[in-house]
Design a protein around this motif. Structure first.
Motif, PDB file in Angstrom:
ATOM      1  N   ARG A  67       0.846  -1.210   0.000  1.00 56.44           N
ATOM      2  CA  ARG A  67       0.000   0.000   0.000  1.00 56.44           C
ATOM      3  C   ARG A  67       0.877   1.254   0.000  1.00 56.44           C
ATOM      4  O   ARG A  67       1.088   1.853  -1.030  1.00 56.44           O
ATOM      5  CB  ARG A  67      -0.966  -0.041   1.206  1.00 56.44           C
ATOM      6  CG  ARG A  67      -2.138   0.916   1.068  1.00 56.44           C
ATOM      7  CD  ARG A  67      -1.796   2.352   1.439  1.00 56.44           C
ATOM      8  NE  ARG A  67      -1.427   2.505   2.832  1.00 56.44           N
ATOM      9  CZ  ARG A  67      -0.904   3.630   3.324  1.00 56.44           C
ATOM     10  NH1 ARG A  67      -0.703   4.679   2.550  1.00 56.44           N
ATOM     11  NH2 ARG A  67      -0.563   3.710   4.595  1.00 56.44           N
TER      12      ARG A  67
ATOM     13  N   LEU B  45      -6.711   0.176   3.520  1.00 54.01           N
ATOM     14  CA  LEU B  45      -6.769   1.574   3.956  1.00 54.01           C
ATOM     15  C   LEU B  45      -8.130   2.140   3.570  1.00 54.01           C
ATOM     16  O   LEU B  45      -8.774   1.659   2.624  1.00 54.01           O
ATOM     17  CB  LEU B  45      -5.644   2.366   3.280  1.00 54.01           C
ATOM     18  CG  LEU B  45      -5.454   3.803   3.763  1.00 54.01           C
ATOM     19  CD1 LEU B  45      -4.981   3.839   5.222  1.00 54.01           C
ATOM     20  CD2 LEU B  45      -4.439   4.548   2.894  1.00 54.01           C
TER      21      LEU B  45
ATOM     22  N   GLU C  18      -3.424  11.133  10.575  1.00 55.32           N
ATOM     23  CA  GLU C  18      -2.395  11.496   9.600  1.00 55.32           C
ATOM     24  C   GLU C  18      -1.691  12.789  10.029  1.00 55.32           C
ATOM     25  O   GLU C  18      -2.321  13.722  10.512  1.00 55.32           O
ATOM     26  CB  GLU C  18      -3.026  11.663   8.204  1.00 55.32           C
ATOM     27  CG  GLU C  18      -1.952  11.716   7.128  1.00 55.32           C
ATOM     28  CD  GLU C  18      -2.502  11.977   5.735  1.00 55.32           C
ATOM     29  OE1 GLU C  18      -3.721  12.184   5.588  1.00 55.32           O
ATOM     30  OE2 GLU C  18      -1.693  11.990   4.788  1.00 55.32           O
TER      31      GLU C  18
ATOM     32  N   ASN D  76      -2.765   4.393  15.500  1.00 54.92           N
ATOM     33  CA  ASN D  76      -1.507   4.632  14.787  1.00 54.92           C
ATOM     34  C   ASN D  76      -1.164   6.112  14.857  1.00 54.92           C
ATOM     35  O   ASN D  76      -2.030   6.968  14.649  1.00 54.92           O
ATOM     36  CB  ASN D  76      -1.686   4.176  13.332  1.00 54.92           C
ATOM     37  CG  ASN D  76      -0.380   4.167  12.560  1.00 54.92           C
ATOM     38  OD1 ASN D  76       0.674   3.903  13.128  1.00 54.92           O
ATOM     39  ND2 ASN D  76      -0.443   4.446  11.276  1.00 54.92           N
TER      40      ASN D  76
END
Ligand code: KIV
Ligand code: ZN
Length: 399
Positions: free
Chosen positions: A20, A80, A148, A174
């Motif tokens: 990915r 994702l 992100e 994450n």
């Protein structure tokens, strides 16, 4: 599924994103067949999670996720997804045939991304993240949330988002260094802070996803592990956006070689690291540089005379890992202009020629001259030099 680290607090989950994040970088795109071949190698390597693509990104990506997840057994398969219902549904469809599946939702949290990319306020981002995770949990037991550009996010806001998505059911949090901006000490502090903040969700795994823009992806990932991360997001050969992702082989071998410092382990069969690296290199037609850590051609090769002398006495003088442990046949003592008499005599002996006296002196002088001309002296070249030296000076007998 709350991950393997639930059962063993020292087990680090290896989340592979070669197919990915790696594949989305220029020069590394792969056909569905190539992805399948690579995914098979990743499963054999023993990675825990394979991020097979981004199902909503294109029909080709959806097909790749569907086939990889349906045809390969072992790891958890993941797609994702943006924090959008349509993406979540596309991922769900593509992952249908995987016995173990995960959804990976990402949404930017940093001020620059909120303003320039999302045009959303912090409150709107928080609300959208929670809504997406809550919806995802109606379809998936295993949901990872990525903030992100987490590293450039205000620490208090990042902690608030992480706590809120954990409360909404995210099983992995994450904390990506999307732009490779952090340093080991800074990222360690960030992980320690988030760990404290989400302590009331004991099953939740913290994950590191570091890019290599400043060459610190591996160091930052290791620092995150030291601070409590129990998932590392990695790619074979470190491929990925811009300067790449954290290299799988490097972080795995660092954790293993310095087990004394980290006290954790992975489930990776390290003897398959070189073959996985070579396979990816062939599939993407991207050679691995010679001096690449762990899997480069020079990683276990020695030419300098002093090093060769040490290696011949005891490999531990200049090698901190055994080449066989990563999948090489053995150490390579390269003969070239930096090699010493001892290594040349040893190689000659291994080839069946025991040289003494003048013959060895003559061979050594000619060897240096030839090495200056052509660089590496391979076995055929060495034999030619030996035959010339012994024809003129004798002093050879069967080794
Ligand atoms: O680098 C990044 O932030 C990502 C996310 C999608 C996890 O790749
Ligand atoms: Zn990334």
């Amino acid at each position: 599924m709350h991950g393997l680290a639930d059962r063993d607090p020292n087990r680090v989950i290896v989340f592979d994103t070669t197919l990915r994040d790696g594949e989305q970088a220029p020069g590394f795109s792969m056909s569905v067949e190539a992805k399948l071949t690579m995914a098979r190698a990743l499963a054999a390597l023993g990675v825990d999670v394979i991020e097979a693509g981004f199902a909503a990104a294109s029909p080709g990506d959806a097909e790749a996720v569907r086939r990889v997840a349906g045809e390969i057994e072992g790891p958890i398969f993941c797609s994702l997804s943006r924090a959008e219902e349509s993406d979540i549904r596309a991922a769900y469809g593509a992952l249908q045939s995987a016995p173990k599946r995960r959804l990976h939702i990402f949404l930017s949290t940093s001020p620059i991304h909120r303003a320039a990319k999302l045009e959303m306020s912090a409150d709107e981002v928080l609300e959208k993240a929670v809504r997406a995770v809550s919806f995802a949990r109606t379809l998936f037991d295993d949901v990872e949330f990525s903030a992100e550009d987490a590293i450039r996010t205000e620490p208090a806001f990042l902690a608030e988002v992480m706590e809120a998505v954990a409360a909404a059911g995210a099983t992995t949090l994450n904390i990506p260094d999307t732009v490779g901006y952090s340093t080991p000490s800074e990222i360690g502090r960030i992980f320690a802070g988030i760990k404290r903040r989400v302590a009331r969700f004991p099953g939740v795994i913290l994950s590191a996803h570091c890019h290599n823009d400043l060459g610190m992806a591996v160091a930052n990932t290791l620092s995150a592990v030291a601070a409590g991360a129990r998932q590392v997001e990695v790619a074979v050969n470190g491929i990925g956006e811009r300067a790449g992702n954290c290299a799988l082989e490097e972080v795995v071998m660092a954790l293993r070689t310095r087990g004394d410092l980290f006290g954790v382990h992975t489930g990776v069969d390290t003897t398959k690291l070189v073959s996985a690296s070579r396979l990816l290199s062939a599939l993407t037609r991207s050679p691995v540089v010679r001096n690449k850590a762990i899997v480069g051609a020079n990683a276990f090769a020695h030419e300098a005379g002093i090093h060769q002398h040490g290696m011949l006495a005891d490999a531990r003088t200049y090698e901190i890992m055994r080449p066989q442990d990563v999948g090489f046949d053995g150490t390579r003592l390269v003969l070239g202009k930096h090699s010493g008499r001892h290594a040349i005599a040893k190689r000659a002996e291994a080839l069946g020629y025991a040289l003494t006296g003048n013959a060895l002196g003559h061979l050594f002088a000619n060897f240096k001259r030839r090495a200056d001309e052509i660089g590496e002296i391979d076995d055929a070249e060495l034999i030619a030099l030996i035959l010339a030296a012994t024809a003129d000076h004798g002093g050879v007998h069967a080794a």
